[in-house]
Design a protein around this motif. Structure first.
Motif, short mmCIF file in Angstrom:
data_model
loop_
_atom_site.label_atom_id
_atom_site.label_comp_id
_atom_site.label_asym_id
_atom_site.label_seq_id
_atom_site.Cartn_x
_atom_site.Cartn_y
_atom_site.Cartn_z
N ARG A 148 0.82 -1.22 0.00
CA ARG A 148 0.00 0.00 0.00
C ARG A 148 0.85 1.26 0.00
O ARG A 148 0.39 2.33 -0.42
CB ARG A 148 -0.99 0.00 1.18
CG ARG A 148 -0.37 0.00 2.55
CD ARG A 148 -1.42 0.25 3.64
NE ARG A 148 -2.46 -0.77 3.68
CZ ARG A 148 -3.73 -0.52 3.99
NH1 ARG A 148 -4.11 0.71 4.28
NH2 ARG A 148 -4.61 -1.48 4.03
N TRP A 149 2.10 1.15 0.45
CA TRP A 149 2.98 2.31 0.50
C TRP A 149 3.30 2.86 -0.89
O TRP A 149 3.69 4.03 -1.01
CB TRP A 149 4.29 1.96 1.21
CG TRP A 149 4.98 0.75 0.64
CD1 TRP A 149 4.84 -0.54 1.07
CD2 TRP A 149 5.90 0.71 -0.46
NE1 TRP A 149 5.62 -1.38 0.30
CE2 TRP A 149 6.28 -0.65 -0.64
CE3 TRP A 149 6.44 1.68 -1.29
CZ2 TRP A 149 7.17 -1.05 -1.64
CZ3 TRP A 149 7.33 1.29 -2.29
CH2 TRP A 149 7.69 -0.06 -2.45
N LEU A 150 3.13 2.07 -1.95
CA LEU A 150 3.45 2.58 -3.28
C LEU A 150 2.28 3.32 -3.94
O LEU A 150 2.41 3.84 -5.05
CB LEU A 150 3.99 1.47 -4.19
CG LEU A 150 3.13 0.25 -4.53
CD1 LEU A 150 2.01 0.55 -5.51
CD2 LEU A 150 4.02 -0.86 -5.10
N ILE A 151 1.12 3.35 -3.26
CA ILE A 151 -0.07 3.97 -3.85
C ILE A 151 -0.08 5.47 -3.56
O ILE A 151 0.00 5.90 -2.40
CB ILE A 151 -1.34 3.30 -3.29
CG1 ILE A 151 -1.33 1.80 -3.61
CG2 ILE A 151 -2.59 3.96 -3.87
CD1 ILE A 151 -2.41 1.00 -2.91
N LYS A 152 -0.16 6.26 -4.61
CA LYS A 152 -0.17 7.72 -4.49
C LYS A 152 -1.48 8.19 -3.86
O LYS A 152 -2.57 7.83 -4.32
CB LYS A 152 -0.01 8.34 -5.88
CG LYS A 152 -0.06 9.86 -5.92
CD LYS A 152 0.06 10.35 -7.36
CE LYS A 152 -0.04 11.85 -7.48
NZ LYS A 152 0.08 12.31 -8.88
N LYS A 153 -1.39 8.99 -2.80
CA LYS A 153 -2.57 9.50 -2.12
C LYS A 153 -3.39 10.37 -3.07
O LYS A 153 -2.86 11.26 -3.74
CB LYS A 153 -2.14 10.31 -0.89
CG LYS A 153 -3.31 10.76 -0.03
CD LYS A 153 -2.82 11.47 1.23
CE LYS A 153 -3.98 11.88 2.11
NZ LYS A 153 -3.53 12.58 3.35
N GLY A 154 -4.68 10.08 -3.16
CA GLY A 154 -5.59 10.84 -3.99
C GLY A 154 -5.61 10.40 -5.45
O GLY A 154 -6.41 10.92 -6.24
N HIS A 155 -4.78 9.44 -5.82
CA HIS A 155 -4.72 8.96 -7.21
C HIS A 155 -5.86 7.95 -7.43
O HIS A 155 -5.94 6.95 -6.73
CB HIS A 155 -3.37 8.30 -7.45
CG HIS A 155 -3.12 7.87 -8.86
ND1 HIS A 155 -3.82 8.36 -9.94
CD2 HIS A 155 -2.23 6.98 -9.37
CE1 HIS A 155 -3.36 7.79 -11.05
NE2 HIS A 155 -2.40 6.95 -10.72
N SER A 156 -6.72 8.22 -8.38
CA SER A 156 -7.85 7.33 -8.62
C SER A 156 -8.07 7.03 -10.11
O SER A 156 -9.05 6.40 -10.48
CB SER A 156 -9.14 7.93 -8.05
OG SER A 156 -9.41 9.18 -8.66
N ASP A 157 -7.13 7.46 -10.93
CA ASP A 157 -7.30 7.29 -12.38
C ASP A 157 -6.28 6.28 -12.90
O ASP A 157 -5.35 6.61 -13.62
CB ASP A 157 -7.14 8.63 -13.09
CG ASP A 157 -7.51 8.54 -14.57
OD1 ASP A 157 -8.08 7.52 -14.97
OD2 ASP A 157 -7.20 9.50 -15.31
#
Length: 360
Positions: A250-259
């Motif tokens: 989960r640490w590699l997921i950009k905060k607010g990125h949904s596209d």
């Protein structure tokens, strides 16, 4: 026909025991054996031929933006000379492959797993618009130099490379040979990955192997090193049916990125938690529990399976990673696996099994 890396003849000359892996002939170990190679990398430095992995270049003004739409990570924010570990996801949030993305003034390079190379390159070429230019770097070999003495060795040839921080890259020369070098690797140790033209690959390999602390290391120790470091391997911990959240990434997921593909499922798991999760297991037996072994609770109910398992040379005992029902993933939870119809006790422990020693 199995492919050969530019170092094939050198491997044979060094006593490499060759095996088929991801469509290539590669050394599983050399004369000293897997355990010696593993421990040498932890205490000195090891040289790995990873030229079977895929390398490509994506260029164009929209390269970073378009690649970010295919991953959950922040690619646009990468500065020239920086790199990032991330994943390509499908529309169900599953992982198509884990990759390394590096930004240069000329564009983005992407390193992919050998077994996924053809699939990944077809996918990237089909998803990127005509505003991007995609090209496979088939004329490049790839090496890794890993271990606590790696920076000392590197400094003999390139001060610029030796001074790189973790996950940073430079273009430099080693012994007069032009290379692209990053401070990265997949052993948990400090080290470097080196991209070099095929035509100069053997000369560079011989240059590095001539250093007294450097020995060649095969696939066997490469796998036990990454397992001790708690790092995922595609086809084991990572699949098209496993999301980054379930894989503990989960640490590699950009905060607010949904596209990006599968964003709805991945964001939902970030909010409410997944049903399964990757964990580390301490094995209370001299016998390793291998990939695919079922994990049971005290009621004899299957609650997961082993994704990777082996003897850990640095620890002197077997360890494993597993995908478990989240209800049984708390640290200290006692479970058991079945090995040849015999119960083997296992306990959920914190990953990684040994501390990372990256140069930050």
């Amino acid at each position: 026909m199995l492919k050969q890396t530019p170092l094939y003849q050198l491997h044979l000359g060094l006593g490499g025991k060759m095996t088929a892996f991801a469509g290539h002939q590669l050394p599983i170990h050399y004369r000293s054996g897997i355990i010696h190679e593993h421990l040498h990398c932890r205490s000195h430095v090891g040289f790995f031929d990873i030229s079977h992995m895929g390398q490509c270049l994506i260029s164009g003004d929209e390269a970073a933006s378009e690649l970010e739409h295919l991953t959950p990570s922040d690619i646009i924010g990468l500065k020239s000379g920086q790199q990032k570990y991330t994943v390509l996801t499908n529309h169900d949030g599953g992982i198509l492959d884990d990759i390394i993305v590096t930004r240069f003034d000329s564009g983005l390079t992407v390193v992919v797993n050998a077994a996924c190379k053809n699939k990944d390159f077809h996918y990237l070429a089909s998803q990127l618009s005509n505003r991007c230019h995609f090209v496979e770097l088939t004329d490049q070999a790839l090496f890794a130099l890993q271990g606590p003495v790696a920076a000392e060795i590197m400094r003999k040839f390139s001060v610029i490379a030796a001074d790189l921080p973790f996950m940073a890259t430079c273009e430099t020369e080693l012994g007069g040979i032009q290379c692209t070098i990053s401070r990265s690797g997949y052993t948990g140790e400090d080290g470097f990955e080196i991209s070099v033209a095929n035509a100069h690959a053997e000369a560079l390999a011989r240059l590095l192997l001539a250093e007294k602390d450097v020995i060649p290391i095969g696939l066997g120790a490469r796998d036990t090193l990454r397992l001790e470091a708690g790092l995922c391997l595609y086809g084991h911990e990572l699949y098209e049916t496993v999301t980054p959240v379930e894989a503990g990434l989960r640490w590699l997921i950009k905060k607010g990125h949904s596209d990006f593909p599968g964003a709805d499922k991945i964001i939902r798991q970030l909010q409410f938690g997944p049903e399964k999760i990757r964990v580390g297991l301490s094995v209370e037996s001299k016998q390793p529990v291998r990939e695919g072994s079922a994990i049971f609770n005290n009621d004899n109910t299957v609650i997961g399976h082993v994704t990777s398992g082996s003897f850990a040379p640095s620890l002197g005992k077997p360890i494993a990673m597993a995908m478990l029902d989240c209800n049984y993933s708390a640290l200290g939870t006692h479970l058991y696996a079945k090995v040849r119809e015999r119960q083997v006790s296992v306990t959920v422990i914190r990953l990684p099994f040994i501390p990372h020693r990256y140069h930050r």
